[in-house]
Design a protein around this motif. Structure first.
Motif, PDB file in Angstrom:
ATOM      1  N   SER A 258       0.850  -1.193   0.000  1.00 62.58           N
ATOM      2  CA  SER A 258       0.000   0.000   0.000  1.00 62.58           C
ATOM      3  C   SER A 258       0.889   1.248   0.000  1.00 62.58           C
ATOM      4  CB  SER A 258      -0.898   0.013   1.234  1.00 62.58           C
ATOM      5  OG  SER A 258      -0.102   0.192   2.407  1.00 62.58           O
ATOM      6  N   GLU A 259       0.301   2.371  -0.353  1.00 65.38           N
ATOM      7  CA  GLU A 259       1.048   3.638  -0.304  1.00 65.38           C
ATOM      8  C   GLU A 259       1.534   3.907   1.113  1.00 65.38           C
ATOM      9  OE1 GLU A 259      -0.538   7.130  -2.119  1.00 65.38           O
ATOM     10  OE2 GLU A 259      -1.349   6.042  -3.836  1.00 65.38           O
ATOM     11  N   ARG A 260       0.696   3.594   2.099  1.00 66.66           N
ATOM     12  CA  ARG A 260       1.065   3.848   3.496  1.00 66.66           C
ATOM     13  C   ARG A 260       2.277   3.007   3.902  1.00 66.66           C
ATOM     14  NH1 ARG A 260      -1.383   6.059   8.149  1.00 66.66           N
ATOM     15  NH2 ARG A 260      -3.205   6.688   6.970  1.00 66.66           N
TER      16      ARG A 260
END
Length: 605
Positions: free
Chosen positions: A534-536
């Motif tokens: 994920s981007e996170r």
């Protein structure tokens, strides 16, 4: 060519062009200066100095030069002081020839082009500084060319020239583009000669001037170009033109009235130099050319049909263009405003114990937008609370990294920035700092974060007004090597931590397989590097990689989302450096080849 505040980031060049539509005496009488056009060219270039500090060049065509004297003049120089050097040289020439007819002096002509260069190819030296010159045996076969571009299919274009019987002596895309346009110009002139072959010389020249079809020349020359470009050209007979790529990747603006025609890479530059309202300056459309003839007629013409996926470069809005453009100013504020929610979440909405700042100087407008967003939250939920904003980071612009090697250079570079001591309460206050982008992260880690840790904040939140830069640019920005992107390095580290390195070899094999396929069938398989995360997750890994050795720091990195980018900059949808969605097939070839280069350097024995 603007410097990035955190780290040096070079990019697309700048162009400027002027055509005087009346006789030289008109401008001397009206404006009191025979060098009216030259002075305006100087201002256009100086106000775009941010777009190129490796070199500059100008050229002029004079239609009133008598036989035996040069009708095309060109001056070029290297270095950050190149603009001044070039114009000082022209000034000296004008003073030397101050006697005699005004119209016969060097650079006293009515048509000018100028260029500011930042190399995106690693090639340097005066021979690579625009404008490039093709000197034909007659005026009408001569051509000057400069531009802001990067083509991705140079192999095909080079083969095309060889197939036409030409043998280019330089391998730069600018020179090869020049040769291709010059070849088409030559064919067009010959067509007119053949049509009116029995005419006397003076009449034949008039026919060539009247009937040379510049849009047809550009259409034939650019039909196989893949990439982002704005090219400016000037023929020996004084025809001035600019052409934009059909994807709209690079931008150009123009203005004309009954006195002057002007072209530049940025809109506010033309507004300022000619004191014009924003509505008066037009943007060149994708695939369109603007042409000023030697008969002082100005017109636009579609050259290449606009592509379905029009994708103007969003980095132009986020970072490269001067923020004085009306729309760019609004968009940069919007980029910051959109980030205020994630920023408040990162500091757990503890506005009372948070100091907001920015990394000078390019992120200041996004900073203002972020404060507006925070202000809206405070007004609704914590009325009366003071938003604490400080200029925590200072940049010493006088400091130069003149030591060229080793640890001494790194130590010196780390002192380009300084902090404002006493600007926050140690152990109690959070510190939020915003910048326009985080590309490599080296200066952030080596200099800025190390200094910010001295202030002892409870938590540091670094905010990027652009999304994670994951892929190379191939249309003019100096961002090519995969391992220069901290987002890519973070994804690779995550793959290694989870024992998934085989994915890298799988991508490597696919890239090599695709490298031999036709350009239009190539796809970007490097996207697979990021698919598992994920981007996170990637932002979290970036934060851990940025913490300087020997510091105990609570660091979070907050990035703009791609959706947020498009909401703030709706008209500039080019986002390939963030998404890997290249508008041209050549872009997919470039990213795959860069991944092959990375693997060969780092992973493959």
């Amino acid at each position: 060519g603007r410097r990035e505040c955190m780290e040096e980031l070079k990019h697309e060049c700048g162009v400027a062009a002027i055509k005087l539509l009346k006789e030289p005496e008109y401008y001397e009488k009206k404006y009191g200066d025979a060098r009216y056009g030259l002075n305006k060219l100087y201002l256009l270039m100086e106000k775009q100095h941010n777009r190129g500090q490796e070199g500059a060049g100008i050229a002029a065509v004079n239609l009133t030069t008598p036989p035996g004297l040069k009708y095309m003049d060109r001056r070029r120089a290297l270095g950050s002081g190149a603009i001044k050097e070039v114009f000082d040289s022209v000034d000296a020439s004008l003073k030397e020839s101050s006697h005699g007819d005004l119209r016969h002096r060097p650079f006293a002509g009515g048509s000018y082009i100028g260029h500011l260069r930042y190399s995106t190819t690693g090639k340097s030296g005066l021979s690579y500084v625009h404008p490039f010159l093709h000197r034909g045996d007659r005026r009408e076969r001569s051509l000057l060319l400069c531009g802001n571009f990067n083509l991705t299919n140079m192999d095909e274009i080079f083969e095309n020239l060889l197939g036409a019987g030409l043998c280019p002596s330089m391998d730069s895309d600018a020179f090869i583009m020049l040769e291709e346009v010059a070849r088409r110009l030559d064919k067009e002139v010959q067509r007119i000669y053949d049509k009116y072959g029995d005419m006397p010389g003076a009449e034949l020249n008039r026919k060539v001037n009247e009937e040379t079809d510049i849009p047809a020349i550009l259409r034939a020359a650019s039909s196989i170009w893949d990439g982002g470009y704005v090219i400016c050209g000037l023929t020996g007979t004084g025809d001035l033109f600019a052409l934009r790529d059909p994807w709209g990747i690079r931008t150009a603006f123009y203005y004309y009235d009954d006195e002057i025609m002007v072209i530049a890479s940025e809109r506010p530059v033309i507004q300022t130099v000619f004191n014009l309202p924003v509505e008066a300056v037009r943007e060149l459309l994708p695939g369109e050319a603007v042409i000023g003839t030697n008969g002082s007629i100005v017109y636009t013409s579609p050259v290449n049909p606009p592509k379905e996926n029009i994708t103007p470069c969003s980095f132009e809005r986020i970072y490269f263009s001067r923020g004085s453009d009306r729309d760019i100013y609004r968009e940069r504020k919007a980029l910051g405003y959109i980030l205020s929610g994630p920023v408040l979440e990162a500091v757990e909405r503890d506005v009372e114990n948070t100091v907001f700042s920015f990394i000078p100087n390019t992120a200041e407008v996004a900073f203002l937008g972020m404060l507006e967003g925070v202000g809206g939250y405070v007004a609704a939920h914590k009325p009366g609370t003071r938003i604490r904003q400080e200029k925590v980071i200072l940049k010493d612009i006088k400091l130069r990294t003149f030591i060229t090697e080793g640890a001494s250079r790194e130590d010196l570079a780390s002192h380009v920035y300084d902090v404002t001591y006493g600007s926050l309460a140690a152990g109690k206050d959070n510190l939020v700092v915003i910048d326009d982008s985080i590309v490599r992260g080296t200066t952030l880690k080596q200099s800025i974060l190390r200094m910010l840790s001295r202030l002892g904040p409870k938590k540091i939140v670094v905010v990027s007004s652009s999304p994670q830069i994951r892929y190379p640019d191939c249309y003019g920005i100096d961002m090519r090597r995969m391992d220069e992107f901290i987002a890519f390095n973070a994804a690779v580290e995550l793959l290694k931590e989870r024992g998934m390195e085989d994915i890298l070899y799988e991508i490597y094999s696919l890239c090599k397989l695709l490298d031999g396929t036709p350009l239009e069938k190539t796809v970007n398989v490097v996207k697979k590097v990021y698919e598992k995360f994920s981007e996170r997750e990637i932002s979290g890994k970036i934060a851990s990689m940025l913490i300087p050795e020997g510091t105990d720091m609570n660091l979070e990195v907050v990035y703009q989302t791609v959706d947020g980018l498009h909401a703030a900059c709706p008209d500039n949808s080019g986002d390939w450096y963030f998404t890997g969605d290249y508008p041209t097939p050549g872009g997919n070839r470039v990213v795959n080849r860069e991944f092959i280069n990375y693997m060969d350097r780092v992973w493959v024995p």
